[in-house]
Scaffold this active site. Structure first.
Site, PDB file in Angstrom:
ATOM      1  N   ASP A  97     -22.618  17.402  32.429  1.00 31.81           N
ATOM      2  CA  ASP A  97     -21.984  17.995  31.255  1.00 31.81           C
ATOM      3  C   ASP A  97     -20.510  17.646  31.200  1.00 31.81           C
ATOM      4  O   ASP A  97     -19.888  17.296  32.202  1.00 31.81           O
ATOM      5  CB  ASP A  97     -22.150  19.515  31.280  1.00 31.81           C
ATOM      6  CG  ASP A  97     -21.421  20.151  32.452  1.00 31.81           C
ATOM      7  OD1 ASP A  97     -21.584  19.651  33.583  1.00 31.81           O
ATOM      8  OD2 ASP A  97     -20.687  21.133  32.247  1.00 31.81           O
ATOM      9  N   GLU A  98     -19.949  17.751  30.022  1.00 32.95           N
ATOM     10  CA  GLU A  98     -18.507  17.706  29.774  1.00 32.95           C
ATOM     11  C   GLU A  98     -17.818  16.597  30.575  1.00 32.95           C
ATOM     12  O   GLU A  98     -16.903  16.843  31.351  1.00 32.95           O
ATOM     13  CB  GLU A  98     -17.878  19.073  30.083  1.00 32.95           C
ATOM     14  CG  GLU A  98     -18.406  20.167  29.178  1.00 32.95           C
ATOM     15  CD  GLU A  98     -17.854  21.548  29.488  1.00 32.95           C
ATOM     16  OE1 GLU A  98     -17.741  22.363  28.551  1.00 32.95           O
ATOM     17  OE2 GLU A  98     -17.534  21.823  30.665  1.00 32.95           O
ATOM     18  N   CYS A  99     -18.306  15.377  30.380  1.00 31.71           N
ATOM     19  CA  CYS A  99     -17.721  14.211  31.060  1.00 31.71           C
ATOM     20  C   CYS A  99     -17.003  13.343  30.029  1.00 31.71           C
ATOM     21  O   CYS A  99     -17.623  12.482  29.396  1.00 31.71           O
ATOM     22  CB  CYS A  99     -18.813  13.408  31.768  1.00 31.71           C
ATOM     23  SG  CYS A  99     -18.188  11.950  32.627  1.00 31.71           S
TER      24      CYS A  99
END
Length: 768
Positions: free
Chosen positions: A333-335
């Site tokens: 996530d959230e990369c």
């Protein structure tokens, strides 16, 4: 004579200590079993010191389960009962495995006045059966009452195989002793997966022997942000990590309670603690610092660096040596791809792989899919399954991946349509640490969780089979201690458990509330710090549109006595007693308390403000955003104003179109002004109105404009606030009023998402 006298003294003493009455529990517990038939014609089974728990000789799991049940009886009643392998038919609780029970986690419970027979489809099924016994057993410790379980039959099994709860220890470390308490809490709620979020930007919490700096450096940050608005920090360094032996201890403790621990190492983003320890793993080479704030950071593992991929594989191999879980969670996530777009190694790898932008996925997102697929090979080679967050969809799913859908239920729907398994854990319903949702109080907070349905009606019967479960999550940016942890979790975990365990046909929120007091008694007995606002009065206001009045109800989960005031004064036990629905047609400050023998609740408060269109029929001429529709047009004329929480149900959100509302005042009235109340939250792309137009009609069909005005677009630096936009005009008589507000057409250049659509949130409209 002396011995006879002593015997008489013992008999009298025992008689004096014997409970003179009994308290009978209820087999309808939380989570609600699939089938309960209580036999009120037969006497209940009374627990006493002579009660025995019988288990089959040689079955270590059932022996342990019998001991758990004995500990629960001790906890609830203060009595010590014996566990035995000897055959005993009376005053006994008899445990067994019955392979005729089809569901492995299912069980059959038969209670008579003489004995209790509990058979499970496996040892796990028996364990869930003793949880039902535990929760159907009244807490009678320190009372002059015996604890009794009603006669009847329970046939039960779980709806979902995967019933999870996640705890983040990356932001804040919690000791092994407290994690064991959390695992006991999960067992009480029939939850069978403990998702352990072990790594974060702000702290690496698990020992990896090949990379010792991960804990030598990465487990400590120098300070911690306490408050976003004031930028206040706690200057005390925060540290802590789990040795591999401690992790194995947690795994065994959970396994003894039929709970599987799923480890998570979040890749390739949320890696600042790892980069600070090994800077060569990042795109720039550092130096990097462990962040002391919360959020998403641009520095991540280098997607084109073979050392970074080797690091990820090495770490996961050690993780799999510690954790026997069938699932290994690798985040995803959230990369952000900011560094990857500029990094020579990442771009070289993109060229080597021949990755191109597609209509759905850009080449950097596809590089992440490659990275995750390579990591996934290591996981699958060890006979495990890869699990990750729904951002894995952005570059296309790696083979065999199971997705946890957190951003919304849509991720899960998209996943199952690709024939991948999905676990539903949407932030809007099942994130218990979200400050926005934590402002929702009392039974409404529970209802928000309880009414979530993991399996969408949009799916075909075949697609529905890929939804394998649901999970709650607790993130610990603002959760520093067990007090806050438990306040956030309980009693919402009870509502979660019924989503996970109970078939929808057997779910009922009112019934859930009726069953809740028995579970709260266990929370109290265990010393859990659950939310006390569950005891408060819920004030419900429903428009009576034909009458132009507000219909007001007072509700408590346990039907407690309610006293109220309407003038803003503090209520007490001498205030008006609520006996029937109130009907209000003028401004009121409603305050109410629940009065119980153990004390009064906190005060619940609601304000109603009337204008010419309050409680009148309102029609939305455009569709709001589907996530922020709530009660539609009536939300805007119910006299109830919202706060800064746009998810509270008070605000209607419009996205990419202009709010357009027609109100029927039901008779001609003279009016001379109108307003809309809007929310400004630029950080979440919620902008104010840029224009306002008023139209009127006598028949509700043909409208004419009588006033309009332009409003400037929000300036950079505008703070979150509520703003009332008003417009005045010459007095005019009409029945129908149409209010049209203009939304900011595109987010301005200064915004983090320039050119995207803006939201406009409205909680109330008015005409005077």
């Amino acid at each position: 004579m002396q011995w006879a006298g002593l015997g008489m003294w013992v008999a009298l003493t025992l008689s004096a200590c014997t409970p003179t009455k009994r308290e009978v529990g209820n087999l309808n517990v939380i989570p609600q079993p699939q089938e309960v038939v209580q036999n009120f014609q037969e006497n209940p089974f009374v627990i006493h010191s002579g009660t025995k728990i019988v288990y089959p000789a040689g079955n270590e799991k059932l022996e342990r389960t019998a001991e758990f049940l004995a500990s629960y009886i001790k906890e609830a009643t203060g009595l010590t009962v014996q566990c035995t392998t000897e055959n005993k038919e009376s005053d006994a609780i008899i445990l067994s495995v019955d392979t005729a029970i089809k569901q492995k986690e299912g069980y059959r419970l038969e209670v008579t006045s003489n004995n209790i027979r509990l058979a499970g489809g496996s040892e796990a099924g028996v364990f869930y059966g003793i949880q039902t016994l535990h929760k159907s057993m009244p807490v009678t410790k320190d009372r002059e009452s015996a604890s009794a379980i009603p006669a009847g039959i329970v046939n039960d099994y779980p709806r979902f195989d995967y019933r999870g709860f996640m705890v983040d220890v990356g932001r804040h470390y919690f000791p092994v002793s407290y994690l064991k308490q959390i695992i006991d809490m999960l067992a009480l709620h029939n939850i069978n997966y403990f998702h352990w979020h072990l790594t974060e930007d702000q702290g690496w919490r698990i020992e990896i022997k090949k990379y010792p700096k991960l804990t030598e450096i990465g487990s400590t940050r120098p300070r911690t942000l306490m408050d976003w608005s004031t930028r206040e920090y706690d200057e005390t360094p925060h540290s802590g990590f789990y040795t591999q032996e401690e992790a194995k201890e947690i795994v065994k403790y959970a396994a003894d309670r039929f709970i599987t621990v799923i480890p998570e190492v979040d890749l390739p983003g949320h890696m600042m603690a790892a980069l600070a320890s090994y800077p060569e793993l990042g795109c720039t080479g550092g130096p990097y610092e462990i962040p002391c704030e919360w959020g998403v950071f641009p520095d991540v593992l280098c997607g084109g660096n073979t050392k970074a991929l080797e690091f990820a594989k090495d770490v996961l191999n050690e993780i799999m040596d510690i954790f026997p879980s069938p699932y290994i969670h690798i985040g995803g996530d959230e990369c952000p791809k900011v560094r990857w777009k500029e990094c020579p190694k990442c771009q070289a790898k993109i060229r080597e792989l021949g990755l191109k932008d597609t209509p759905k996925h850009n080449k950097e997102n596809r590089l992440q899919t490659y990275f995750m697929a390579e990591v996934g090979k290591v996981i699958s080679e060890r006979g495990r399954k890869m699990l990750g967050w729904d951002e894995m969809l952005e570059g296309g799913l790696a083979p065999g991946a199971t997705v946890m859908s957190w951003t919304s239920p849509r991720g899960g729907i998209e996943t199952v349509r690709l024939h991948h398994n999905a676990i539903m854990t949407p932030i809007q319903y099942l994130y218990f640490s979200n400050p926005t949702y934590n402002r929702i109080k009392g039974t409404k907070s529970l209802e928000r969780v309880y009414t979530f349905e993991p399996v969408s009606d949009e799916l075909t019967e075949e697609e529905k089979q890929y939804i394998i479960g649901a999970q709650g999550c607790i993130w610990t940016e603002w959760t520093r201690d067990s007090l806050k942890m438990e306040w956030q979790i309980l009693p919402r975990m009870a509502a979660l458990s019924e989503i996970q365990w109970t078939e929808p046909a057997h779910k009922d929120f009112d019934g859930f509330l009726n069953r809740l007091p028995a579970l709260l008694a266990i929370y109290k007995d265990r010393g859990y710090d659950f939310r006390q606002d569950i005891y408060d009065v819920t004030i419900q206001v429903v428009p009576e549109e034909q009458e132009g009045k507000a219909k007001v109800f007072f509700l408590t989960f346990d039907n407690a006595e309610v006293h109220y005031t309407l003038d803003g004064s503090e209520p007490n036990a001498q205030s008006s007693l609520y006996t029937d629905t109130l009907h209000l047609d003028k401004d009121a400050v409603i305050q109410a308390i629940a009065v119980r023998p153990q004390g009064n609740s906190s005060i619940s408060k609601e304000e109603i403000h009337f204008n010419a269109v309050t409680m009148k029929p309102a029609t939305l001429n455009v569709e709001p955003h589907k996530s922020y529709t709530f009660q539609g047009g009536s939300t805007l004329t119910d006299g109830l104003y919202g706060d800064l929480n746009y998810r509270s149900g008070r605000w209607v959100g419009f996205y990419g179109n202009n709010p357009d509302i027609t109100i029927d005042m039901q008779e001609p009235k003279e009016i001379s002004s109108a307003f809309i109340n809007t929310l400004l939250n630029p950080g979440d792309a919620i902008f104010g109105a840029t224009g306002l137009k008023i139209e009127i009609s006598d028949d509700g069909k043909v409208f004419r404009e009588i006033a309009s005005k332009k409003i400037p677009v929000l300036e950079k630096g505008t703070k979150m606030q509520i703003r009332k936009e008003e417009i005045s005009f010459d007095k005019v008589k009409t029945r129908y009023v149409r209010i049209i507000a203009e939304t900011t057409s595109k987010l301005p250049a200064w915004h983090s998402m320039p050119g995207k659509n803006a939201f406009l949130f409205v909680d109330e409209i008015g005409v005077e």
